[in-house]
Design a protein around this motif. Structure first.
Motif, PDB file in Angstrom:
ATOM      1  N   GLU A 195     -25.274 -26.907   5.783  1.00 15.65           N
ATOM      2  CA  GLU A 195     -26.460 -27.713   5.506  1.00 15.65           C
ATOM      3  C   GLU A 195     -27.595 -26.783   5.094  1.00 15.65           C
ATOM      4  OE1 GLU A 195     -27.570 -30.232   8.659  1.00 15.65           O
ATOM      5  OE2 GLU A 195     -25.591 -31.188   8.838  1.00 15.65           O
ATOM      6  N   PRO A 196     -28.396 -27.217   4.150  1.00 14.83           N
ATOM      7  CA  PRO A 196     -29.515 -26.368   3.708  1.00 14.83           C
ATOM      8  C   PRO A 196     -30.496 -26.117   4.855  1.00 14.83           C
ATOM      9  CG  PRO A 196     -29.743 -28.596   2.833  1.00 14.83           C
ATOM     10  CD  PRO A 196     -28.361 -28.520   3.426  1.00 14.83           C
ATOM     11  N   SER A 197     -31.054 -24.903   4.898  1.00 16.57           N
ATOM     12  CA  SER A 197     -32.039 -24.575   5.927  1.00 16.57           C
ATOM     13  C   SER A 197     -33.256 -25.473   5.805  1.00 16.57           C
ATOM     14  CB  SER A 197     -32.472 -23.114   5.802  1.00 16.57           C
ATOM     15  OG  SER A 197     -31.375 -22.253   5.952  1.00 16.57           O
ATOM     16  N   ARG A 198     -33.812 -25.756   6.936  1.00 14.53           N
ATOM     17  CA  ARG A 198     -35.013 -26.592   6.944  1.00 14.53           C
ATOM     18  C   ARG A 198     -36.190 -25.789   6.410  1.00 14.53           C
ATOM     19  NH1 ARG A 198     -37.361 -29.730  12.301  1.00 14.53           N
ATOM     20  NH2 ARG A 198     -39.027 -30.885  11.218  1.00 14.53           N
ATOM     21  N   LYS A 199     -36.949 -26.378   5.544  1.00 14.59           N
ATOM     22  CA  LYS A 199     -38.091 -25.692   4.940  1.00 14.59           C
ATOM     23  C   LYS A 199     -39.117 -25.322   6.017  1.00 14.59           C
ATOM     24  CE  LYS A 199     -41.552 -26.166   1.280  1.00 14.59           C
ATOM     25  NZ  LYS A 199     -42.113 -27.059   0.242  1.00 14.59           N
ATOM     26  N   PRO A 200     -39.570 -24.055   6.040  1.00 12.86           N
ATOM     27  CA  PRO A 200     -40.540 -23.646   7.061  1.00 12.86           C
ATOM     28  C   PRO A 200     -41.830 -24.466   6.976  1.00 12.86           C
ATOM     29  CG  PRO A 200     -39.632 -21.744   5.923  1.00 12.86           C
ATOM     30  CD  PRO A 200     -39.196 -22.950   5.154  1.00 12.86           C
ATOM     31  N   GLU A 201     -42.326 -24.855   8.127  1.00 10.06           N
ATOM     32  CA  GLU A 201     -43.580 -25.596   8.196  1.00 10.06           C
ATOM     33  C   GLU A 201     -44.754 -24.636   8.360  1.00 10.06           C
ATOM     34  OE1 GLU A 201     -44.063 -28.841   7.842  1.00 10.06           O
ATOM     35  OE2 GLU A 201     -41.924 -29.222   7.527  1.00 10.06           O
ATOM     36  N   PRO A 202     -45.869 -24.926   7.723  1.00 12.13           N
ATOM     37  CA  PRO A 202     -47.045 -24.066   7.884  1.00 12.13           C
ATOM     38  C   PRO A 202     -47.510 -24.040   9.340  1.00 12.13           C
ATOM     39  CG  PRO A 202     -47.328 -25.581   6.032  1.00 12.13           C
ATOM     40  CD  PRO A 202     -46.118 -26.034   6.771  1.00 12.13           C
ATOM     41  N   VAL A 203     -47.933 -22.879   9.803  1.00 15.05           N
ATOM     42  CA  VAL A 203     -48.519 -22.761  11.135  1.00 15.05           C
ATOM     43  C   VAL A 203     -49.927 -23.342  11.079  1.00 15.05           C
ATOM     44  CG1 VAL A 203     -49.267 -21.151  12.933  1.00 15.05           C
ATOM     45  CG2 VAL A 203     -47.194 -20.677  11.601  1.00 15.05           C
ATOM     46  N   PRO A 204     -50.290 -24.223  11.978  1.00 16.70           N
ATOM     47  CA  PRO A 204     -51.649 -24.801  11.967  1.00 16.70           C
ATOM     48  C   PRO A 204     -52.713 -23.713  12.005  1.00 16.70           C
ATOM     49  CG  PRO A 204     -50.245 -25.993  13.487  1.00 16.70           C
ATOM     50  CD  PRO A 204     -49.460 -24.799  13.044  1.00 16.70           C
ATOM     51  N   ALA A 205     -53.749 -23.917  11.226  1.00 15.35           N
ATOM     52  CA  ALA A 205     -54.790 -22.894  11.105  1.00 15.35           C
ATOM     53  C   ALA A 205     -55.417 -22.545  12.444  1.00 15.35           C
ATOM     54  CB  ALA A 205     -55.869 -23.369  10.128  1.00 15.35           C
ATOM     55  N   ASP A 206     -55.526 -23.536  13.362  1.00 16.54           N
ATOM     56  CA  ASP A 206     -56.158 -23.264  14.649  1.00 16.54           C
ATOM     57  C   ASP A 206     -55.268 -22.441  15.580  1.00 16.54           C
ATOM     58  OD1 ASP A 206     -54.261 -25.144  15.275  1.00 16.54           O
ATOM     59  OD2 ASP A 206     -55.643 -26.582  16.191  1.00 16.54           O
ATOM     60  N   GLN A 207     -54.047 -22.161  15.149  1.00 13.60           N
ATOM     61  CA  GLN A 207     -53.146 -21.318  15.939  1.00 13.60           C
ATOM     62  C   GLN A 207     -53.048 -19.892  15.390  1.00 13.60           C
ATOM     63  OE1 GLN A 207     -49.313 -23.154  16.655  1.00 13.60           O
ATOM     64  NE2 GLN A 207     -50.228 -25.176  16.989  1.00 13.60           N
ATOM     65  N   LEU A 208     -53.757 -19.632  14.310  1.00 15.20           N
ATOM     66  CA  LEU A 208     -53.771 -18.294  13.724  1.00 15.20           C
ATOM     67  C   LEU A 208     -54.904 -17.477  14.344  1.00 15.20           C
ATOM     68  CD1 LEU A 208     -53.242 -19.218   9.967  1.00 15.20           C
ATOM     69  CD2 LEU A 208     -51.510 -18.420  11.596  1.00 15.20           C
ATOM     70  N   GLN A 209     -54.662 -16.205  14.549  1.00 16.68           N
ATOM     71  CA  GLN A 209     -55.643 -15.334  15.175  1.00 16.68           C
ATOM     72  C   GLN A 209     -56.573 -14.731  14.125  1.00 16.68           C
ATOM     73  OE1 GLN A 209     -53.710 -12.378  17.570  1.00 16.68           O
ATOM     74  NE2 GLN A 209     -52.723 -13.880  18.899  1.00 16.68           N
ATOM     75  N   PHE A 210     -57.863 -14.720  14.452  1.00 15.79           N
ATOM     76  CA  PHE A 210     -58.850 -14.073  13.591  1.00 15.79           C
ATOM     77  C   PHE A 210     -59.980 -13.579  14.481  1.00 15.79           C
ATOM     78  CE2 PHE A 210     -62.624 -13.954  10.827  1.00 15.79           C
ATOM     79  CZ  PHE A 210     -62.140 -13.124   9.824  1.00 15.79           C
ATOM     80  N   ALA A 211     -60.185 -12.279  14.508  1.00 16.78           N
ATOM     81  CA  ALA A 211     -61.186 -11.686  15.393  1.00 16.78           C
ATOM     82  C   ALA A 211     -62.594 -11.989  14.905  1.00 16.78           C
ATOM     83  CB  ALA A 211     -60.980 -10.178  15.479  1.00 16.78           C
TER      84      ALA A 211
END
Length: 266
Positions: free
Chosen positions: A4-20
């Motif tokens: 079966e084809p791999s499931r397309k990666p979902e974007p990580v929600p912006a509020d879960q990304l780290q930014f100092a």
């Protein structure tokens, strides 16, 4: 056997990304310690980049509680060796009120007047770096020939009057007046001085200004640089020339110096 084809990666929600972002402090003591750690790290970086020349050069950080006092590197100590515990605090009269080392009189004469004239300034940096000194002898401003140099477009000045080693307050006042509300000043026949609303920003402006001086000298030695149009130079400054952008750009350098030389925090 088909897969079966791999499931397309979902974007990580912006509020879960780290930014100092610049930290918020719970107490004056915590903020003081933070500024001292950033100051010691900036001095180490200046030493690593070869910005010291004998006993010349200084970076100051305003104390968050006693705002007419500032922390500064001790006179005669190598940038490469300074730790948080070596820093001294100087009051508005030039007296050392914390620490056991002398203050560089030029540091007090210049920085005290800048901190007095600019309540918004937390830190100021000055040293006799090679390319800043070289450009200062020409009596020229930085030109908008690179994206990085545009951070200083219409936001730095030329102190066009060398009268010797700065040891009196009147000379410091004149430098502060020339600086005005800008982030940097080129001291003719002397070097560079930068300011910021954090140690990180002031240190970054000095480092990138020194490199921009180097690029301008190299470019002019090779030919006639093409200037960036005024409209785009201003737009680039608005994007890259604010103190938050300076703080963000400085973080990789802070990470490098504190990981490779952790003793500076001791």
């Amino acid at each position: 056997m088909s897969q079966e084809p791999s499931r397309k990666p979902e974007p990580v929600p912006a509020d879960q990304l780290q930014f100092a972002l610049p930290p918020k402090h719970e107490s004056v003591a915590e903020e003081r310690q933070h500024r001292k750690e950033r100051l010691a790290a900036a001095l180490r970086l200046f030493g690593r980049f070869g910005f010291e020349e004998g006993v010349a050069g200084h970076i100051t950080a305003r104390d968050p509680e006693f705002t007419d006092c500032f922390w500064v590197n001790p006179f005669g100590m190598s940038f490469k060796h300074i730790t948080v515990n070596d820093l001294i605090m100087v009051n508005h009269d030039g007296d050392v009120v914390q620490g056991r080392h002398h203050v560089n009189r030029a540091a007090f004469a210049i920085h005290s007047q800048i901190h007095l004239a600019r309540p918004d300034v937390v830190a100021a940096a000055h040293s006799h770096s090679v390319h800043g000194r070289a450009l200062s002898t020409l009596g020229e401003l930085l030109e908008p020939i690179t994206q990085d140099a545009c951070a200083f477009y219409e936001d730095h000045a030329l102190f066009d009057d060398y009268t010797g080693v700065v040891v009196d307050l009147e000379e410091g006042r004149r430098i502060a007046t020339t600086l005005g509300q800008r982030k940097a000043v080129i001291l003719r026949n002397h070097g560079l001085l930068t300011v910021g609303d954090s140690v990180d920003a002031a240190a970054w402006w000095f480092i990138t200004m020194e490199r921009s001086c180097q690029v301008q000298l190299l470019a002019k030695a090779a030919g006639k640089p093409v200037l960036i149009d005024e409209e785009f130079a201003r737009a680039t400054r608005e994007s890259l020339g604010n103190d938050l952008a300076g703080w963000v750009n400085y973080q990789p350098l802070y990470q490098q110096i504190t990981r490779s030389e952790p003793d500076l925090l001791g």
